[in-house]
Design a protein around this motif. Sequence first.
Motif, PDB file in Angstrom:
ATOM      1  N   ASP A  56     -14.614   7.525   0.237  1.00 29.85           N
ATOM      2  CA  ASP A  56     -14.071   6.415   0.753  1.00 29.85           C
ATOM      3  C   ASP A  56     -14.590   5.123  -0.359  1.00 29.85           C
ATOM      4  O   ASP A  56     -15.511   4.881  -0.333  1.00 29.85           O
ATOM      5  CB  ASP A  56     -15.004   6.304   2.218  1.00 29.85           C
ATOM      6  N   ASP A 103      -8.657   0.113   1.148  1.00 31.13           N
ATOM      7  CA  ASP A 103      -9.753   0.897   1.680  1.00 31.13           C
ATOM      8  C   ASP A 103      -9.002   2.166   2.350  1.00 31.13           C
ATOM      9  O   ASP A 103      -7.986   2.380   2.861  1.00 31.13           O
ATOM     10  CB  ASP A 103     -10.039   0.145   3.142  1.00 31.13           C
ATOM     11  N   THR A 111      -9.738   6.916   2.597  1.00 29.92           N
ATOM     12  CA  THR A 111     -10.821   7.783   2.489  1.00 29.92           C
ATOM     13  C   THR A 111     -10.103   9.044   2.460  1.00 29.92           C
ATOM     14  O   THR A 111      -8.833   9.401   3.124  1.00 29.92           O
ATOM     15  CB  THR A 111     -11.758   8.098   3.820  1.00 29.92           C
ATOM     16  N   GLU A 147      -8.767   8.192   5.980  1.00 31.90           N
ATOM     17  CA  GLU A 147      -8.456   6.819   6.317  1.00 31.90           C
ATOM     18  C   GLU A 147      -6.888   6.338   5.618  1.00 31.90           C
ATOM     19  O   GLU A 147      -7.161   6.730   4.302  1.00 31.90           O
ATOM     20  CB  GLU A 147      -9.534   6.071   5.692  1.00 31.90           C
TER      21      GLU A 147
END
Length: 379
Positions: A238, A249, A251, A356
């Motif tokens: 991540d 951002d 993951t 993510e």
Amino acid sequence: MPQAVALPTTMDHKGRVKRLQGSLDEAEIDFLLITHLANIRYLTGFTGSSAVVLVDEQRCIIFTDGRYRSQAQEEVKGPKIMIASKSPLIAAAEWLQRSPAARAPRSKGKSFLSVGIESESMSAAALDRVAAQLKGKARLRSAPQFIERARMVKDAAEIGRIRQAVELGASLFKVALKKIRPGVPEVEVAGAMEYAARCAGADGMSFPTILASGTRSAIIHGRASQARIPARGFVVCDFGVILAGYCSDRTRTFHVGKPAADARYLYYAVLEAQQAAIEAVRPGATAADVDAAARSVLKRRKLDRYFTHSTGHGLGLEIHEAPRLALGQAQKLESGMVITIEPGAYIPGKWGVRIEDVVLVTSTGCEVLTPTDKELVVI
Ligand code: ZN
Ligand code: ZN
């Protein structure tokens, strides 16, 4: 190695200041004292680490110190620049105390200035100093979060930058995939990704890179450590880059060695939860609705008690911004918001999975920025 990125267009600082100035009267604020650096950057473009901004209906003044004289002149177009010989905060308070321009609006029958402060970013000590400086002249009060609210909905230039940051971030997973092997320390993988990010033009990382392998994958925020990647198990990866001020951002969770049936079950349950949450993103849906969509899938899979964090967060100039996608969050999503969708499940002492993506809320639903394949990657 990813190529260096060409940086996009300029920001509408003038329009942002103007809209802020238009909201002060209704909140009965004569001057807004802005101390949160991300808000200062949003309004003025200033990227230094020491500044305070004062805004009233006509003026926008930035106070910084001598180290930033030429940088401020280069970056700040429009607002008046004042170079302080002491702390910019005290210089701003002194200006309010002394300047003939800082008069209480007697037309409104007031004998004191109403100064709004950003209480979330001001320490008690700083507040005491400003209050002492302005004694008898102004009353300080916590201002509504005008700028944070404005920042929730991104304009086209911001979306362009976030798109580029996310793209760069996504490309770095290829670096991780080459490095992740049994016996390699987690920090070596993180270091290779961070080096590639800097070479491609990133200002830095959005947060300390999370690289958690084996049983450490059950730690939600397992920063890359000296631990060596085991021969078999999950690796949660991540991380985000900051590109021209804007964060990414993402993951992905990989598996080293052949995954057992329960590992695949866990991975695909989290992926299904992530897809359900992405499908729930649309203008008018609440942040809680999106969170609930992820949680209900994991409940059906009897994994909900292992999903112990919120489903996502806004991001932009900061890695964690409004809105927060969690239980009870009534904030309605609007076109132009940029949020993460990141459910996970973590079985203590055993393993964990998180997936993510960054998504842009559009007028009809949402767009996953830089979509990539999310099938379980086995190394
Ligand atoms: Zn993340
Ligand atoms: Zn996140």
